[in-house]
Structures are given as C-alpha cells and as structure tokens.
Design a protein around this motif. Structure first.
Motif, mmCIF file in Angstrom:
data_model
loop_
_atom_site.group_PDB
_atom_site.id
_atom_site.type_symbol
_atom_site.label_atom_id
_atom_site.label_comp_id
_atom_site.label_asym_id
_atom_site.label_seq_id
_atom_site.Cartn_x
_atom_site.Cartn_y
_atom_site.Cartn_z
ATOM 1 N N GLY A 145 45.407 41.596 30.784
ATOM 2 C CA GLY A 145 46.590 41.269 31.563
ATOM 3 C C GLY A 145 47.590 40.461 30.767
ATOM 4 N N ARG A 146 47.148 39.908 29.643
ATOM 5 C CA ARG A 146 48.054 38.988 28.992
ATOM 6 C C ARG A 146 47.893 39.047 27.484
ATOM 7 N NH1 ARG A 146 44.969 34.674 28.577
ATOM 8 N NH2 ARG A 146 46.670 33.228 28.539
ATOM 9 N N SER A 155 50.262 41.534 33.267
ATOM 10 C CA SER A 155 49.554 41.439 34.538
ATOM 11 C C SER A 155 50.493 41.857 35.663
ATOM 12 C CB SER A 155 49.056 40.024 34.758
ATOM 13 O OG SER A 155 50.129 39.131 34.617
ATOM 14 N N VAL A 166 43.656 41.320 42.631
ATOM 15 C CA VAL A 166 42.936 41.089 41.373
ATOM 16 C C VAL A 166 41.717 41.999 41.321
ATOM 17 C CG1 VAL A 166 41.806 39.375 39.951
ATOM 18 C CG2 VAL A 166 43.619 38.692 41.488
ATOM 19 N N ALA A 194 41.038 34.532 35.080
ATOM 20 C CA ALA A 194 41.796 35.767 35.252
ATOM 21 C C ALA A 194 40.892 36.952 35.578
ATOM 22 C CB ALA A 194 42.605 36.056 33.995
#
Lengths: 481, 549
Positions: free
Chosen positions: A104-105, A125, A131, B138
């Motif tokens: 996502g990053r 993201s 999620v 995350a």
C-alpha cells in the motif's frame, strides 16, 4: 513404510479435496504474480519520481551553499521550495513473496534540514476500500495452505479407523511410529510439490509481466523462506495427526482442528492486535501537531514576525558584534527543529512500542511466528522499515556535515545557518552532494533477525510431532462402540 | 439419542391431532434443543462471546479517542472563527461528528479525519487530519463486532446445518422420521427454524455482552440510533440465514457427514476468508491504483502556478503607493492596518483579482482530487463486485451504511461542506466582499495612521536614528494590533454569514444504498433454500448398507 507412503499419496491425489486445494492455491498464486508485477511497476515509477525530483532540487540548490540548507527546511524554507524533501526506498524485490507492509505504500520520509525525519506515506493505498490482507505467498501459505494441510490430514488415522482398515495397515511389519511418519511424509510431499508449482507459476507470471528481476541472493532468500513454509505446514499436519489419533470420529477431528486453526490463524493474531490497539495507545498525529504547536507557535510567530529585528540587512554592522543577534536567531531555530525531531521521535517510539507488543502476541501462535519470520528472512516489513529509517538518519547526518563543511570552506561566510545571506554563497559541484542510496538488509542480517522465530517454529514442530507419535502409539485400532 | 426418540414420540401424537405447522414447530424445538446442547455450539459461542467482549472494549476505546479528537477540533474551529478579522482570513472549519455505532462496526470511521476547511481558495474534498496511522498495523483488517459475528456465527451457521440431513441419514433417523409420514418441506423448514433460532440466541447473547460492555464503559447510544441497531441485527440474521442455507444445501448434496463437513468448511473458508481477499487484490489489476504521491506533486504544481500568475499580476500593477502600516500575512489571507486609502485601494485591486484566481485554481485542484478519488472508488467497487458471491462482503457493506460509518457518510458530509462553501461564496459576491476594504484590512472606519507623515518605510531612512525609532514604533504597533485582534476589537461581523446546517445521512438514504446488498443476501437465501428443498424432495433417506460401519 514406503508402501503406506505411496498409498496415501495415491489416495490423496485422487481425492476431490486435493483437487479443490490445487485449484484455489494455483489460482491465488497466479493472480499474485500478475497483480504484484503491476504493483511493482507502479511503486518503482513512484520511487523513480521521488529520486528524480530530489536530484532536481539538489541540482538547483547547488548554486549556493546556503540553499542546500534552507531549501530543505520546511519550517524556515524560503524561495520556491518550502516543502520538505522526500526520500524513498525502491520497492522490495521480494514483493510477490511477502509484501510486508509495503504494497500500500512506498517506504518514504520527509526530511527537514538538518535532521528531522518524518515517515511519510507515498503510497498506493486505497482509502475507499475496506482493509484486506495482501495476497502474497506468505498469506497464501499462512492462511490457505495451513487450512489445506488440515483438510488433507484430519482423517488420515481416524478415517482408517472408521473404515476398519487401520488394523490392516498396522499389520505391515513396521513400527507404529514409522506408519505415522509415512503418513506425515506423504502429506508433506504433496504440500511441497504444491508449493513448488504455485511458486513457479507466480514467479513466471511476475517476471513475464515486468516485475523486478531476482538476484541470486533473492533466490537464496526464497529457499530459506521455503524452509519456513515447510516447517509451518508441518506443524499443522502434525497437529492434525495428533487429533486424528485421538478422535472417535472424523467429523470430530475436523471440527476440533478447524477450531484450532481459527484460534491460531485468525482469533489470536487479530483479536490480540485489536486488543493491543485499544489498550496501548500511540501518540496520534493530532497530538503531535498540538504538541508542536503548543511549544513552538509563539516562538515561530516571534521569529518569523520579527525576523527583521533579528537579522540585520547590513552585514557590516552585524559583523561589529560578531553576529550576536543572528547567532541568537539561528540557535533558536535549531532548538525548534530539535523539538520537532524529539516529538516525531516520541511518536515513532510509541508506534514501535505498540508494534513490539503486537509482535509478541503474534508470536504466541505458529502463524505469527511464520509471518514475522518470513518477513525477516525476506528483508521486508518492520525490519526493513527500521533499517530504512536508520539509513535516512545516517544520510541526514552526512548531508548536514557536508553542508557545514562547504560553508566552512568559504572565508566570506559568517557561518550562520538558517539565515539567508549569512551562509556561503558559493556554488557546489552537484556531483559531490551526498545522495541517499538505500542498501537492502544483507542476507546475513536477515538470517540473524529471523533466527529466533524460525527456531521457535522448529521447537513447536518437534513438540507437535512427538506428541502425535505418542498419541498414535496409544491410539485404539478399532472403533469403540 | 434419547431426545430424538422422545421427539419421535411427540410427532406421532401431534401429527394426528394438529396441523402441519405444529409438526414444523415440534421439529424446530427438537433441533433447537439438540443444537443448544451440542459441543460445537457451546465451543463457538464461548469463543464468539470472548471475542465480542474484546472487540467491543477495543471499540469503545477507539470511540472515546475519536470523540475526544472531535471535541478538540470543534473547539479549535470555534476559536479560529473568533480570531478572523478580515474576510480573506475567514475560513470556517467544519468537523464531522463521530458515529457512536462505530463501536459495533468500525467501518471507515477511524481511517479518515473529520476536519474540513471551507474557504475561498479551497473546495472541500479531503479531510485535513486524515491519520497516517502506524505502518505496523497496515496489514491487519478490522476486528470489530460485526466482523467477529460475521466470521464466527457464520461458521456456526454452517456447522449447525452441514449434517442436518446427511447426519440423520447416516444415523438412520431420517427414514424413521418419514415413517411418520412427515412432508419433506416440514422436515427441512423445521430444521431451518430450529437452526435459525439457535443462531438468534447466540446472536442475542453476543449483543447482550456488547451492550453490557458499552454500559459499563458509559457509552450511551442516542435514541435515534436504536432503529439503526435493530436493522443492523436484522441484517446479521439474514446473513446467518444465508450461511445456514448454504450449509443445508451442502448437507443434501452429500451422502456422508464427513464429506458434508469437509465441503461446508471449504465453503466457509472460500466465502468468508478467501474470496474477499482475492477480489480486493485482483481489483488492483482491473483498475490500477493511482499514486497519491503523484497527486500531491501535481497539486503542488498547480499551487505554484497560481502563485506565479498572482505574482505576475502584482507586477503588472506596478509598485503600491507608499504609506506605512502593519501587515500580517496569514496562512491564506492577509490582515493590514494603518495604511493610507490609496495603498488600500491598490491592494484591493490585487486581492480581488487574486480571489478570482484562487477560485479558478480551487476548481482545478478539486477536479484533480476528484479524479483520484473516483478511480479509487471504481477500484473498490470492482473489488466488491468480484466478491459479490460472498455473503460476508454484503454484510460488511450493509453494516457500514446502517451504522453510519460508511464511506458514503463521509462523502455526504463532504457534499454538504461543498454546498456550504458555495453559499459562502454567494454571500461574498452578493455583498461584494472580495472588492471591499474588509477583505484585507481590519481597521475600524476612520482610523488615522499613527506613523509620522515625514518618514516612510519605502524610502531609505536618512539616519540610523530614524530607522531605529521607526522600528521601535512598528514593533509597538504590531503588538498593539495583535492585542486588539486577540481581545476581539477587530472582529468580523460574522452574524450574517450563512450557517452550516448538517444532518448526517438519514436512515432512509442509507437503506436506499444497501438495497442491492440486502437483495443479494435474500437471493442467496432463496436460491440455496429452493435448491436444498428440490434436492431433498428426491433425497434417498435410506442408509445404504455398503456405507460406513
């Protein structure tokens, strides 16, 4: 022994559940290869863009030494660029295997001269989506294959007992221990072949669609990771055999194993994480902002609002008292940047503290051990994140030193940082500016990081396998009515 | 199988005397009793209750944190509003309230910020305080009450139904049932009723725990939330019913309980765990993710362009008429004091044009952000469509909308904020504020410049002495202006400005958004029920001798 081994393999190969398992796994792995290749390209493009704009800004700033300091200082930035500098790490080469936290990053930071570093999210993201975990190999093995391992082996013993063939099997001239190990080996063989096939499919899809090439050490990492996969799955097979030896009916065996699986793979990791998040709070962005504002707002207003009274436009006059006022200004700015850095570091530390607790809860289960161990051996996830931040810190130190040295070389300069015109106005050769280069964690370091988790997995496997052997030694041969 | 025999005896009594429905009731009662004493029911119920306890507790903590953040932001918004002394500085801050039902269903509530700034130069599109979050987390999906109930009770539903038919057949009790000339629909419907009642009991116990935790943590839901909670419970029941019918269908399709359990497990795994993940992942390939980094760079470029054009325009106006005053440059506005009328009229010319440019660029920037968001939304929509087979995804969406924690709720607020900005701009234009003195200055009418007429800042001061005394005076006046701003002497007449009246998305509107998902859940119910019934009509209730000993 080998007769039992081959018979089990044959039976499992013919079973519908094995075919479903093959389908699910191979489809998942192929999807992984395709999607990860595009994700890799997207991340790489972003990373290149970050690098490009950084080197552009370095080149522009090289015209004056003072720009090298002032341009990368968000608090007192002047001129066209009053934003912090972005630095990033290239996408991890192990992206399809385990993306860690990175799909996502893009790992990145905002850098404020001289050393305030804030991790930034330069990511892909999607905030519109709920999620969901990332479908990397690690997920496929941790969630899907562990489930398949149970499904393939839950009735290896109780099933035979139900059908009444267990007595026949035990009539082979081999010890019970060997019978159990033959069954264990049969399931593990199939799982290993499945893993191999899936991995090859994924790598092929990934590489042909333009994912990043793997080096020899990457393949070595993959092999070590494969070892972890086998260890992890073996635990599930051993537990299945254990339950299967004790269970009076195959449905009980499957139900019990399913509950075990949910506890190990879903409940403890997820519930534990949720609980830790609730109970162990971290310093939020809002708190950081408030804290910085509270401590610095008045100072900033004073320093910026009355910059004219601090900094004299006539340098000769300032020289008379050896730049006392300007030095005072610079000192205060430096203090402020230190305050910002301290606050950001505190936030980082609170995140890390929370993460430590979560990791230790994860370690309670083989699933968590496998997840952490894999990320470590592959050099992704939190170890990479920390390694990256350390590398940035180190670079920032070197960069600040470089700027200071360049400034010192100029006898004309009053050597006062953060003050326009009070630093060297000389140009610098852009090629000599230290650039940020990220070196991935070496294989040796990765191994060292993963050692604990891997060792614990081996220990758990030995325990599970011994228990299942003991249980099978005492297992009843026929169904008790 | 003592209970079973009793029940059989019950049947023979009731079938003769009462109608078909009482037979159904008797079967349901027997099923319910069997379920409640079964080990799997108790085991999963205990696990579920523990998890509900944990997740509600975590939910209340998160809610508290959010509510605190909301209060802080609100206080800051009020303060900022009081502080503004010129129209160019006036930028109302809007804060979205926390949905209390986020305790039951976190939704998107903790993932986005709640502060929006409304101003001449910015069209609300994103929140100002979106949390960066910690990277370590995350990888974890939400673990709220809805997720726990969806996963665990969904599993229970399948576990209660997988052997409804195949189990009885294996034990040989199914043939017995039909010797009492029961209609097949009565059997299957009775079993369904018994199962769904057991599930409803488990759900009720879970909700009780959740409510007790809320009560102990002193979180009270306002009265308006209770219809939402009721509908949320109903949605979970429909979902559980769908999972139950899926198990039932598997039960009639298979001959042995071991294979029906296996099939049920695989179905649960695929529907609840695997499909949502694969769909969300594969959607990245269908719609490539836009990069937020690139977006911010583009936006920075647009902002730079605006500054450039504005600077060019300033240059074209020539130098401002010289006079002395205090100018405070603010984040997005300006506040000037003590300048001469000529200077003011020059600056008004500049700022009026600048206000126009700001609006132009606000639209450009907004369009760019919207494009980005639309693309992400399309990706999310694709992911949803790809996982449309999975009941749990529908439950998730329904729960988000019903509890007011969905993305739609955030967008609804954003829409209201945009409308508010438009009404503010209309107000500016109707009162010609951007071309008025009050856009740039907070001088009360008739203020005389306190600076001596002879010297002026524009020219080089004659002596050092001059410069010093001038700087001293400037400092004093600057402090005076700040003090006056602080004490509210220069405050804006903001009583006439349009008010921001925001009502969160109504329940009706929320329901209209989840029509398709509810329909999908009901459809899964109907299809599986119909298929199970049709198959069961032709089902061979006898146990084959060759099968299992």
């Amino acid at each position: 022994m080998s007769a039992i081994y081959w018979r089990e393999i044959r039976d499992l190969l013919k079973s519908a559940r094995f075919r479903i398992a093959v389908c699910l796994f191979l489809i998942g792995m192929t999807v992984n290869g395709f999607v990860m290749s595009s994700a890799y390209q997207d991340l790489l493009r972003m990373h290149n863009d970050v690098e490009l704009s950084a080197s552009e800004r370095f080149r522009e700033s090289a015209s004056h030494v003072e720009l090298l300091a002032i341009n990368f200082n968000e608090v007192f930035g002047s001129g066209g660029h009053s934003e912090a500098l972005n630095l990033s790490a290239p996408p991890p080469r192990m992206l399809p295997v385990a993306s860690g936290t990175e799909l996502g990053r893009l790992l990145g930071v905002e850098y404020n001269f001289p050393n305030a570093v804030q991790p930034g999210d330069l990511g892909l993201s999607n905030e519109e989506m709920p999620v969901r975990p990332v479908l990397d190999w690690e997920f496929m093995v941790r969630i899907l294959l562990s489930f398949i391992a149970i499904i393939l082996s839950y009735d290896l013993i109780v099933g035979e007992r139900e059908r009444g063939t267990l007595a026949l099997t035990l009539a082979y001239p081999v010890s019970r221990r060997r019978v159990l190990l033959a069954k264990f080996a049969a399931v593990m063989t199939l799982l290993a072949w499945l893993l191999l096939a899936g991995s090859i499919l994924s790598v092929l899809a990934y590489l042909t669609r333009g994912g990043g090439a793997f080096s020899a050490s990457d393949y070595a990492r993959m092999l070590l990771f494969a070892l972890g996969e086998i260890l992890y799955l073996a635990i599930f097979v051993a537990v299945s055999l254990l339950v299967s030896s004790r269970a009076s009916a195959s449905t009980y065996s499957l139900t019990a194993l399913l509950i075990f699986w949910i506890a190990v793979v879903v409940v403890i990791p997820q519930g534990g994480t949720a609980a830790v998040q609730g109970f162990v709070r971290t310093v939020s962005d809002v708190q950081v902002e408030q804290k910085i504002m509270r401590q610095l707002e008045d100072q900033v207003n004073e320093l910026v609002g009355e910059m004219d009274s601090f900094i004299r436009s006539d340098m000769n006059e300032a020289r008379k008292d050896d730049f006392a006022s300007e030095r005072n200004y610079a000192r205060r700015v430096n203090q402020m940047i230190t305050t910002i850095k301290t606050t950001l570091d505190e936030q980082q530390a609170s995140h890390r503290r929370q993460a430590r607790i979560i990791q230790n809860i994860l370690r309670l289960t083989p699933a968590g051990l496998f997840q952490l161990g894999s990320e470590r051996i592959l050099g992704v996830g939190d170890t990479r994140e920390e390694h990256f931040l350390q590398a940035v810190d180190k670079w920032a130190e070197g960069y600040a030193r470089f700027v200071q040295e360049q400034d010192r070389l100029d006898p004309q300069s009053p050597h006062i940082f953060y003050v326009q015109n009070y630093m060297s106005q000389r140009a610098v050769d852009p090629a000599t500016i230290p650039r940020f280069q990220f070196e991935e964690l070496s294989l040796k370091e990765s191994l060292k990081n993963a050692l604990f988790d891997w060792a614990l997995l081996i220990f758990e496997l030995i325990v599970a396998l011994s228990l299942s052997i003991v249980a099978f030694e005492r297992a009843p041969v026929s169904k008790t009515v | 199988m003592n209970g079973m025999d009793e029940a059989q005896a019950d049947f023979s009594k009731v079938t003769r005397t009462a109608g078909a429905l009482s037979v159904v009731r008797a079967i349901a009662a027997r099923e319910l009793r069997d379920h409640l004493v079964s080990a799997r029911f108790r085991l999963i119920l205990v696990t579920t209750l523990a998890l509900v306890l944990l997740s509600t507790l975590a939910g209340t903590f998160n809610y508290r944190a959010q509510a605190e953040q909301y209060e802080t932001a609100l206080e800051r918004a009020r303060q900022k509003l009081r502080e503004a002394t010129t129209w160019s500085e006036f930028q109302p801050i809007l804060v979205r309230a926390v949905a209390p039902l986020m305790i039951l269903n976190a939704g998107f509530e903790t993932r986005d910020g709640r502060v929006v700034i409304v101003s001449n130069n910015q069209i609300p599109a994103t929140t100002e305080d979106a949390p960066a979050g910690t990277p370590y987390l995350a990888r974890f999906s939400e673990f709220d009450v809805t997720t726990v109930l969806g996963d665990m009770l969904g599993l229970l539903a399948v576990l209660l139904s997988f052997d409804a038919v195949s189990g009885e057949r294996e034990r040989g009790t199914l043939a017995l049932s039909f010797s009492n000339s029961l209609a097949r629909w009565q059997v299957i419907f009775g079993k369904y009723l018994g199962g769904i009642l057991a599930l409803a009991l488990a759900l009720a116990a879970s909700l009780l725990i959740a409510l007790i935790v809320c009560f102990i943590s002193r979180v009270h839901f306002p009265g308006a939330e209770w219809p939402r909670i009721a509908l949320w419970i109903l949605a979970i029941l429909i979902y559980l019913s769908a999972m139950f019918w899926i198990g039932m269908l598997i039960s009639v399709l298979t001959r042995r309980t071991s294979s029906s359990l296996l099939a049920a497990m695989i179905a649960w795994f695929a529907l609840v765990i695997f499909i949502p993940v694969v769909a969300a992942f594969a959607a990245r390939q269908v719609v490539r993710s836009p990069s937020s980094y690139m977006l911010y760079r583009e936006l920075a470029g647009l902002n730079e362009e605006l500054e450039q054009r504005s600077a060019d325009f300033k240059k074209s106006l020539g130098a401002p008429p010289e006079s002395e005053g205090i100018s405070i440059s603010l984040e997005q506005g300006v506040s000037m004091s003590f300048y001469s009328p000529e200077t003011y009229s020059w600056w008004i010319k500049y700022y009026a044009r600048r206000a126009q440019m700001e609006r132009e660029y606000a639209l450009k920037i907004y369009n760019r952000i919207k494009e980005f968001q639309d693309r992400n939304r399309t990706q999310a929509e694709r992911a949803f469509n790809l996982s449309a087979l999975s009941p749990v995804v529908h439950l998730e969406r329904v729960a988000d909308e019903l509890t007011g924690t969905s993305r739609d709720d955030a967008y609804y607020f954003m829409d209201a904020a945009r409308q508010y900005r438009q009404s503010l701009i209309d107000f500016y234009d109707a009162n010609h504020l951007t071309t008025s003195l009050r856009w740039i200055t907070d001088d009360p009418p008739g203020t005389e410049s306190p600076f001596p007429k002879e010297t002026s800042l524009g020219k080089k001061a004659n002596t050092e002495e001059d410069t010093r005394s001038e700087t001293e005076l400037g400092k004093k006046l600057y402090a005076q202006v700040l003090a006056e701003r602080e004490s509210g002497k220069r405050v804006l007449p903001i009583n006439e400005i349009p008010q921001f009246n925001y009502q969160p998305q109504s329940l009706n509107r929320a329901i209209s958004k989840i029509f398709s998902s509810i329909a999908a859940l009901i459809l899964i119910n109907l299809l599986c029920a119909a298929a199970a019934y049709l198959k069961f009509r032709r089902y061979d209730v006898r146990r084959k001798r060759a099968e299992g000993v």
